[in-house]
Enzyme design. Structure first.
Site, PDB file in Angstrom:
ATOM      1  N   LYS A  28       0.841  -1.203   0.000  1.00  0.00           N
ATOM      2  CA  LYS A  28       0.000   0.000   0.000  1.00  0.00           C
ATOM      3  C   LYS A  28       0.876   1.252   0.000  1.00  0.00           C
ATOM      4  CE  LYS A  28      -1.490   1.490   3.912  1.00  0.00           C
ATOM      5  NZ  LYS A  28      -2.173   1.910   5.162  1.00  0.00           N
ATOM      6  N   SER A  29       1.889   1.268   0.863  1.00  0.00           N
ATOM      7  CA  SER A  29       2.741   2.462   0.976  1.00  0.00           C
ATOM      8  C   SER A  29       3.422   2.763  -0.347  1.00  0.00           C
ATOM      9  CB  SER A  29       3.826   2.239   2.025  1.00  0.00           C
ATOM     10  OG  SER A  29       3.247   1.880   3.234  1.00  0.00           O
ATOM     11  N   ARG A  33       2.495   5.991  -2.966  1.00  0.00           N
ATOM     12  CA  ARG A  33       3.581   6.931  -3.267  1.00  0.00           C
ATOM     13  C   ARG A  33       3.885   6.904  -4.762  1.00  0.00           C
ATOM     14  NH1 ARG A  33       4.515   5.323   1.888  1.00  0.00           N
ATOM     15  NH2 ARG A  33       5.882   6.417   3.357  1.00  0.00           N
ATOM     16  N   ASP A  55      -7.638   1.909  -0.210  1.00  0.00           N
ATOM     17  CA  ASP A  55      -6.757   3.069  -0.069  1.00  0.00           C
ATOM     18  C   ASP A  55      -6.144   3.496  -1.400  1.00  0.00           C
ATOM     19  OD1 ASP A  55      -7.381   2.993   2.566  1.00  0.00           O
ATOM     20  OD2 ASP A  55      -5.315   2.972   3.300  1.00  0.00           O
ATOM     21  N   ASN A  99     -10.361   6.471   4.499  1.00  0.00           N
ATOM     22  CA  ASN A  99      -9.527   6.420   5.703  1.00  0.00           C
ATOM     23  C   ASN A  99      -8.078   6.204   5.298  1.00  0.00           C
ATOM     24  OD1 ASN A  99      -8.935   6.518   8.386  1.00  0.00           O
ATOM     25  ND2 ASN A  99      -9.767   4.494   8.900  1.00  0.00           N
ATOM     26  N   ARG A 129      -7.990  11.626  13.003  1.00  0.00           N
ATOM     27  CA  ARG A 129      -6.558  11.315  12.907  1.00  0.00           C
ATOM     28  C   ARG A 129      -5.783  12.618  12.692  1.00  0.00           C
ATOM     29  NH1 ARG A 129      -5.944   6.409   8.761  1.00  0.00           N
ATOM     30  NH2 ARG A 129      -3.803   6.444   9.537  1.00  0.00           N
ATOM     31  N   SER A 177       5.406   9.529  10.873  1.00  0.00           N
ATOM     32  CA  SER A 177       6.473   9.806   9.906  1.00  0.00           C
ATOM     33  C   SER A 177       5.862  10.239   8.579  1.00  0.00           C
ATOM     34  CB  SER A 177       7.325   8.561   9.699  1.00  0.00           C
ATOM     35  OG  SER A 177       6.565   7.552   9.065  1.00  0.00           O
ATOM     36  N   GLN A 178       4.553  10.051   8.428  1.00  0.00           N
ATOM     37  CA  GLN A 178       3.919  10.451   7.162  1.00  0.00           C
ATOM     38  C   GLN A 178       3.945  11.958   6.953  1.00  0.00           C
ATOM     39  OE1 GLN A 178       0.054   8.771   6.367  1.00  0.00           O
ATOM     40  NE2 GLN A 178       0.757   6.707   6.782  1.00  0.00           N
ATOM     41  N   ASP A 324       3.561  -1.359  12.031  1.00  0.00           N
ATOM     42  CA  ASP A 324       2.428  -2.130  11.503  1.00  0.00           C
ATOM     43  C   ASP A 324       2.634  -3.622  11.724  1.00  0.00           C
ATOM     44  OD1 ASP A 324       1.218   0.159  10.818  1.00  0.00           O
ATOM     45  OD2 ASP A 324       1.344  -0.105   8.641  1.00  0.00           O
ATOM     46  N   GLU A 352      -5.632   3.558  12.121  1.00  0.00           N
ATOM     47  CA  GLU A 352      -7.019   3.371  11.701  1.00  0.00           C
ATOM     48  C   GLU A 352      -7.970   3.369  12.897  1.00  0.00           C
ATOM     49  OE1 GLU A 352      -4.472   2.327  10.164  1.00  0.00           O
ATOM     50  OE2 GLU A 352      -4.860   1.886   8.045  1.00  0.00           O
ATOM     51  N   ARG A 355      -5.068   1.432  18.156  1.00  0.00           N
ATOM     52  CA  ARG A 355      -4.721   0.009  18.063  1.00  0.00           C
ATOM     53  C   ARG A 355      -4.236  -0.574  19.392  1.00  0.00           C
ATOM     54  NH1 ARG A 355      -1.789   0.003  12.073  1.00  0.00           N
ATOM     55  NH2 ARG A 355      -3.713  -0.373  10.936  1.00  0.00           N
ATOM     56  N   HIS A 396      -8.240  -2.957   9.081  1.00  0.00           N
ATOM     57  CA  HIS A 396      -7.806  -4.161   8.362  1.00  0.00           C
ATOM     58  C   HIS A 396      -6.800  -4.982   9.143  1.00  0.00           C
ATOM     59  CE1 HIS A 396      -4.188  -1.770   6.629  1.00  0.00           C
ATOM     60  NE2 HIS A 396      -4.761  -1.048   7.550  1.00  0.00           N
ATOM     61  N   ARG A 397      -5.858  -4.318   9.809  1.00  0.00           N
ATOM     62  CA  ARG A 397      -4.814  -5.095  10.490  1.00  0.00           C
ATOM     63  C   ARG A 397      -5.347  -5.835  11.723  1.00  0.00           C
ATOM     64  NH1 ARG A 397      -1.033  -4.522   7.272  1.00  0.00           N
ATOM     65  NH2 ARG A 397      -0.531  -2.527   6.330  1.00  0.00           N
ATOM     66  N   LYS A 422      -9.157  -2.735   2.699  1.00  0.00           N
ATOM     67  CA  LYS A 422      -8.310  -1.535   2.709  1.00  0.00           C
ATOM     68  C   LYS A 422      -6.960  -1.806   2.054  1.00  0.00           C
ATOM     69  CE  LYS A 422      -7.396   2.280   5.831  1.00  0.00           C
ATOM     70  NZ  LYS A 422      -6.057   2.801   5.700  1.00  0.00           N
TER      71      LYS A 422
END
Ligand code: DC
Length: 657
Positions: A28-29, A33, A55, A99, A129, A177-178, A324, A352, A355, A396-397, A422
């Site tokens: 996904k990341s 990107r 996503d 999300n 968030r 870090s995003q 993650d 999300e 957690r 999802h996780r 997701k």
């Protein structure tokens, strides 16, 4: 598969092992990107192995709304993106980003520096968030950004600001870090030298590494000093590399690698390996440190369990670098040989869902003892996992991690399984392809009232080390719940209303009704009568079906009560119908009462038993009857231990136990 294609819940069977090969979906990341970089580049980019998920769809829709031309279909994993050379054709747009943190954050930075007017919003959780650190860093550059609901959170309205770089851009690195990633991705649009300074400890560094790596693939080099200063020369603009492959999802790999360690393995994941740019591949090191056996190829990783009969070692790990994949370790802890500590994971709180709280709740449901700290979890594994109904918090996780608990030989019900769309829409199919369902032996014992089936069933369960289901206790709990709410016990709809709203759980032979221990209270005579009444309601029986079946877990189950062999566990290897003459049963009950210091007349007990037998065998719903394939055992004149041994003999002759 998109979210709408999923059922309300998924019942996962108990598993006994894992082995096989999984081809991973794209990361996904990297997918998001890469889509953004390709859109901002000069030239066209063929992207292969993109992830098709919620996503990435949100990112793609946003880029198309911004006027970027895209050919191909995300479902095929292959798209051609015609870059717009840093200037989106559409200068105004209203973007809904679901999300997807990996979409809203970089788009905020890019659009704030693009000159135009944009609205960025998402689902309710997205609006909780934080994005304030990024917004503030951009405002310091002259960007015009308004948080339209709450300061520091989406939705955002972005206008054309007056952008000028007069000082280093400062950004906090200790929440997500995003924020840094987003600024880095946007900086080449300024076409002038710029320096960024990270304030606070930078978390999740490997994700920033992914960003730098991909920027380099698109022609922009960033000079990095430690993890605090990042400098761009202002000379470089994004240029398409022509064609680019998206690596498999390393966070997604963690579930399968962990399955290999828990379930014996080997399980191989393809799509990530030695050459991976994703930090989450370091999860494999954590597996090795707990005794897993890991081998690496250029484009694959394989994991197996510690040697036969050994559990993963208890661990105490700082997991800041793999936030993650660290969630997967929280579930692996259920299988460890002692308490496990996961440290430095405060970022879990702004993902999300919260957690840390969510994971603590769900691990407790399957039997773990969990201490939840501000930025850590301590998980003490239970002696034996329990089945449960798992909530997934639109995360999802959570769904993917908790599914691994079924490797403990317990079935689980996963609510809202569609949340996996997701990042990993076919996760459950792939998990089932590399795991083996457990063969769980069930012994069903039924018989008339006071036949001693409860005592005998417990003795058999203890002798075999099996789990024990007193199904009557579940009916009694329903009866008690209905009594407490004062509903009419013949009113099926009303009783169902009570039943659906209450929670019934069995923990170590204690019965919990909405968390309260009612083990003693359900034995009251008025509760017995209420249980008999509600047990005649077909919808109540159906409601308790999952509950009862959820006891079918390794190493085996002895289930006692009506319907056990005929309806609930028709696959039982042994079905016993335990009986005794009415006189014998009355004598046993009499003796029991006298031992408890109560007075009772033998004649009235005999009458009571005869009445109950006739009620039980003539009732229209689930009448007492033997199933055709059950063995009848008349216990008159036999001690409970003798009855147990007879049943054990039958069981052993049918299986190799
Ligand atoms: O076994 P017991 O006395 O605890 O059961 C309580 C009531 O629930 C009794 O009336 C029978 C009913 N029951 C049932 O209908 N089906 C079962 N599987 C177990 C009990």
């Amino acid at each position: 598969m998109s979210r709408g294609d999923f059922p309300e819940f998924l019942d996962l069977p108990p598993l006994s092992g894992a082995r096989g090969t999984v081809r991973l979906p794209g990361s996904k990341s990297i997918s998001n990107r890469t889509l953004l970089l390709a859109a901002l580049s000069e030239g066209s980019t063929d992207i292969h192995d993109l992830l098709d998920s919620d996503d990435t769809r949100r990112m793609l829709e946003a880029l198309v709304a911004l006027g970027v031309k895209v050919e191909g279909d995300l479902a095929s994993g292959r798209l051609t993106v015609h870059g717009c050379g840093g200037k989106f054709p559409q200068r105004s747009a209203d973007l809904f980003l679901g999300n997807a943190g990996t979409a809203i954050r970089p788009l905020t930075a890019v659009l704030a520096l693009s000159g135009g007017s944009f609205v960025l919003s998402g689902v309710a959780r997205m609006h909780e968030r934080p994005i304030g650190d990024l917004v503030n860093a951009l405002r310091a550059l002259g960007a015009d950004i308004a948080c339209t609901a709450n300061e520091g959170y989406p939705p955002l309205r972005i206008g054309a600001g007056r952008i000028s770089v007069t000082a280093p851009v400062r950004v906090r690195g200790d929440v997500s870090s995003q924020f840094l990633t987003s600024l880095l991705l946007a900086m080449p649009l300024l076409a002038q030298p710029v320096e960024m300074v990270v304030e606070g400890e930078l978390i999740s560094r490997p994700y920033v590494d992914i960003t730098l790596n991909l920027m380099a693939r698109f022609g922009v080099d960033v000079e990095r000093t430690d993890w605090t200063r990042f400098r761009l020369s202002g000379q470089n603009r994004y240029r398409s590399p022509g064609s680019i492959h998206v690596e498999g999802d390393a966070s997604g790999a963690s579930y399968f690698l962990a399955a290999g360690v828990i379930g014996g393995g080997p399980v191989r994941v393809e799509g990530v390996g030695r050459a991976s740019i994703q930090g989450d591949v370091r999860f494999a090191d954590a597996l090795e440190s707990v005794g897993g056996v890991v081998t690496w190829g250029k484009n694959w990783i394989e994991a197996s369990g510690p040697s036969e009969g050994q559990r993963p070692r208890a661990f105490d790990l700082d997991l800041n670098h793999i936030p993650d994949a660290a969630m997967t370790l929280a579930v692996l802890a259920l299988f460890a040989d002692g308490p496990c500590t996961l440290r430095n994971i405060a970022s879990w709180r702004v993902k999300e869902t919260d957690r840390l709280a969510a994971m603590a709740n769900e691990l407790r449901k399957v039997g773990a003892t969990v201490e939840e700290g501000a930025d850590q979890l301590v998980v003490t594994p239970p002696g034996r996992l329990r089945s449960g109904v798992i909530e997934t918090y639109d995360d999802h996780r959570m769904a993917m991690c908790l599914a691994l608990a079924t490797l403990g030989g317990v079935p689980l019900r996963i609510l809202d399984p569609g949340c996996v769309a997701k990042t990993f829409p076919d996760f459950f199919q792939r998990l089932s392809a590399v795991t083996q369902q457990a063969e769980v032996p069930v012994i069903a014992i039924d018989g008339p009232a006071a036949s001693g089936k409860g005592t005998v069933a417990r003795l058999v369960a203890d002798a075999l080390g099996f789990r024990y289901l007193d199904s009557g206790a579940l009916y009694r709990a329903m009866g008690l719940a209905a009594l407490r709410k004062g509903v009419n016990l013949d009113d099926e709809a009303a009783v169902m209303g009570v039943g659906e709203a209450c929670s019934i759980a069995m923990e170590d032979h204690r019965l919990l009704l909405d968390g309260e221990d009612v083990t003693g209270e359900i034995r009251d005579e008025r509760v017995s009568r209420a249980a008999s009444a509600v047990a005649t309601l077909p919808r109540v029986r159906a409601l308790l079906m999952w509950h009862q079946r959820s006891f079918r877990a390794l190493p085996g189950l002895v289930a006692e009560g009506r319907d056990m062999g005929r309806v609930v566990f028709p696959e039982a290897v042994l079905k016993v119908y335990l009986t005794a003459s009415a006189e014998e049963r009355a004598r046993r009950r009499h003796k029991q009462l006298i031992e408890k210091g109560m007075h009772a007349s033998l004649a009235s007990l005999l009458q009571e038993i005869a009445d109950r037998d006739s009620r039980d065998s003539t009732r229209p719903v689930a009448p007492m009857m033997q199933s055709g394939d059950s063995l009848v055992l008349d216990s008159s004149g036999l001690s409970p231990e003798e009855v147990r041994d007879r049943i054990l003999g039958w069981f052993r002759s049918r299986t190799c136990h």
